[in-house]
Scaffold this motif. Structure first.
Motif, PDB file in Angstrom:
ATOM      1  N   ILE A 227       0.712  -1.138   0.091  1.00  0.00           N
ATOM      2  CA  ILE A 227      -0.152   0.143  -0.144  1.00  0.00           C
ATOM      3  C   ILE A 227       0.845   1.378  -0.070  1.00  0.00           C
ATOM      4  N   CYS A 228       2.347   1.646   0.597  1.00  0.00           N
ATOM      5  CA  CYS A 228       2.939   2.300   0.893  1.00  0.00           C
ATOM      6  C   CYS A 228       3.105   2.704  -0.505  1.00  0.00           C
ATOM      7  N   GLN A 229       3.653   1.480  -0.663  1.00  0.00           N
ATOM      8  CA  GLN A 229       4.708   1.413  -2.578  1.00  0.00           C
ATOM      9  C   GLN A 229       3.864   2.187  -2.978  1.00  0.00           C
TER      10      GLN A 229
ATOM     11  N   ARG B 265      16.036  -5.726   0.346  1.00  0.00           N
ATOM     12  CA  ARG B 265      14.849  -5.141  -0.193  1.00  0.00           C
ATOM     13  C   ARG B 265      14.867  -3.801  -1.198  1.00  0.00           C
ATOM     14  N   VAL B 266      15.615  -3.021  -0.938  1.00  0.00           N
ATOM     15  CA  VAL B 266      15.557  -1.663  -2.154  1.00  0.00           C
ATOM     16  C   VAL B 266      16.199  -2.100  -3.025  1.00  0.00           C
TER      17      VAL B 266
ATOM     18  N   GLY C 117       8.937   4.769  -0.464  1.00  0.00           N
ATOM     19  CA  GLY C 117       8.192   4.472   0.459  1.00  0.00           C
ATOM     20  C   GLY C 117       8.330   3.467   1.431  1.00  0.00           C
ATOM     21  N   LEU C 118       9.416   2.753   1.515  1.00  0.00           N
ATOM     22  CA  LEU C 118      10.211   2.110   2.799  1.00  0.00           C
ATOM     23  C   LEU C 118       9.717   2.929   4.413  1.00  0.00           C
TER      24      LEU C 118
ATOM     25  N   MET D 107      12.679  10.792  -2.805  1.00  0.00           N
ATOM     26  CA  MET D 107      12.062  10.146  -1.303  1.00  0.00           C
ATOM     27  C   MET D 107      11.144  10.741  -0.881  1.00  0.00           C
ATOM     28  N   ARG D 108      10.558  11.936  -0.872  1.00  0.00           N
ATOM     29  CA  ARG D 108       9.553  12.570  -0.404  1.00  0.00           C
ATOM     30  C   ARG D 108       8.093  12.175  -1.374  1.00  0.00           C
TER      31      ARG D 108
END
Length: 336
Positions: free
Chosen positions: A73-75, A110-111, A131-132, A204-205
């Motif tokens: 969901i966050c990604q 993960r990244v 996102g992470l 990143m934002r």
């Protein structure tokens, strides 16, 4: 004019830090050897109820799967759109890496895995990291709320009682940061950076877009609450396997969370034993050998579930992961 040089951590400092961590680990081993008889720990492990152990592994796997959905969901809110099945596979592979590597280095895995995916490659590493970061932020808020609720309902014994104030402080910090983010503090901060870091911070934002998307943040938080509930069920089953009251699940969860905040060793090992053994002795009169066996079983549960699921994910996604690099579009030729 003397050029400015960014200070770096000296090689000698890294060596000293590594030796210090090894010294702490060795000290914990010596302490355990002096205070707990290995035979009694082995007997406690051998006497654990197998059905309850199996339930604990299943509940832990369910909780981590929900955590993977939360990450998806966050990604997606941050613009990194990968199918849910693939995302869950990558989540489990990174969880397996986290159980084997110190200092949460599995998150680097993960990244890197997302970066290999065609959609991840187009998003870029900084957006993936954003996102992470959003996922970790919401997870921290949900976990802190759970710890605060647990410690308010049943005050923890000894030094663990301070966890309620730690959790409350974490909630306040997260709330202040979220409010500042919603009011545009992130954009203002990015504009103050030099051009190179500004570009990375902007990506990143964008990747942490879930923090500015109320609907996505609520969905992620609800799924995260389900993951916490499954983790409590897993711990309650593990406690029952060792004959400890299942009501101690809240205490064990809070201690495991606190130990995880010191990610020196894989899975929070060492710090968890140092906190959990006296906490269970003070609260429930649990023998040190049983408490130590329980702490080892917490680690073993996470290890078995994570490595088992990671191997299945690798068997399923392995060939796809190898071909992702070939699927990236070739860069357009430079015009003359």
């Amino acid at each position: 004019m003397i050029p400015h040089r960014t200070p770096s951590w000296p090689a000698g400092g890294r060596r000293v830090a590594s030796l210090a961590l090894l010294g702490v680990a060795a000290g914990l081993v010596v302490l355990a050897a002096l205070t707990v008889h290995p035979g009694s720990v082995g007997a406690a492990l051998a006497g654990a109820h197998p059905d309850a152990l199996a339930l604990s592994v299943i509940a832990y796997a369910a909780g981590q799967t929900l955590s993977g959905v939360m990450w998806a969901i966050c990604q997606r809110a941050g613009g990194v759109r990968i199918g849910l099945g693939t995302t869950l596979g990558l989540h489990w592979i990174s969880r397996g890496a986290c159980e084997l590597l110190p200092a949460s280095l599995g998150e680097v895995v993960r990244v890197g895995l997302v970066r290999r995916h065609p959609n991840g490659a187009s998003a870029g590493a900084w957006r993936i990291a954003g996102g992470l970061a959003g996922y970790k932020g919401i997870d921290a808020a949900v976990t802190a709320l759970a710890v605060l609720a647990i410690t308010m309902a049943a005050p923890l014994p000894g030094p663990a009682g301070n966890l309620r104030w730690t959790a409350l402080g974490a909630i306040v910090v997260v709330a202040v940061l979220a409010l500042a983010w919603r009011r545009g503090a992130g954009r203002r901060l990015v504009r103050r950076l030099p051009r190179g870091p500004r570009r990375a911070a902007r990506r990143m934002r964008e990747g942490a877009g879930v923090l500015g998307d109320a609907r996505a943040a609520r969905s992620a938080a609800l799924v995260g609450a389900g993951a916490v509930a499954a983790r409590l069920v897993s711990l309650a089953a593990l406690l029952a396997a060792f004959g400890v009251p299942a009501t101690a699940a809240g205490l064990v969860f809070s201690v495991v969370v606190l130990a995880g905040a010191v990610p020196a060793m894989p899975g929070g090992g060492g710090a968890r034993e140092l906190l959990l053994v006296p906490a269970l002795a003070l609260a429930y009169g649990t023998p040190a050998s049983t408490a130590l066996a329980l702490s080892l079983a917490v680690q073993a549960t996470a290890l078995v579930a994570s490595l088992g699921a990671a191997l299945l994910a690798l068997a399923w996604l392995g060939r796809s992961i190898g071909s992702w690099g070939a699927e990236r579009p070739a860069p357009a030729p430079a015009s003359a």
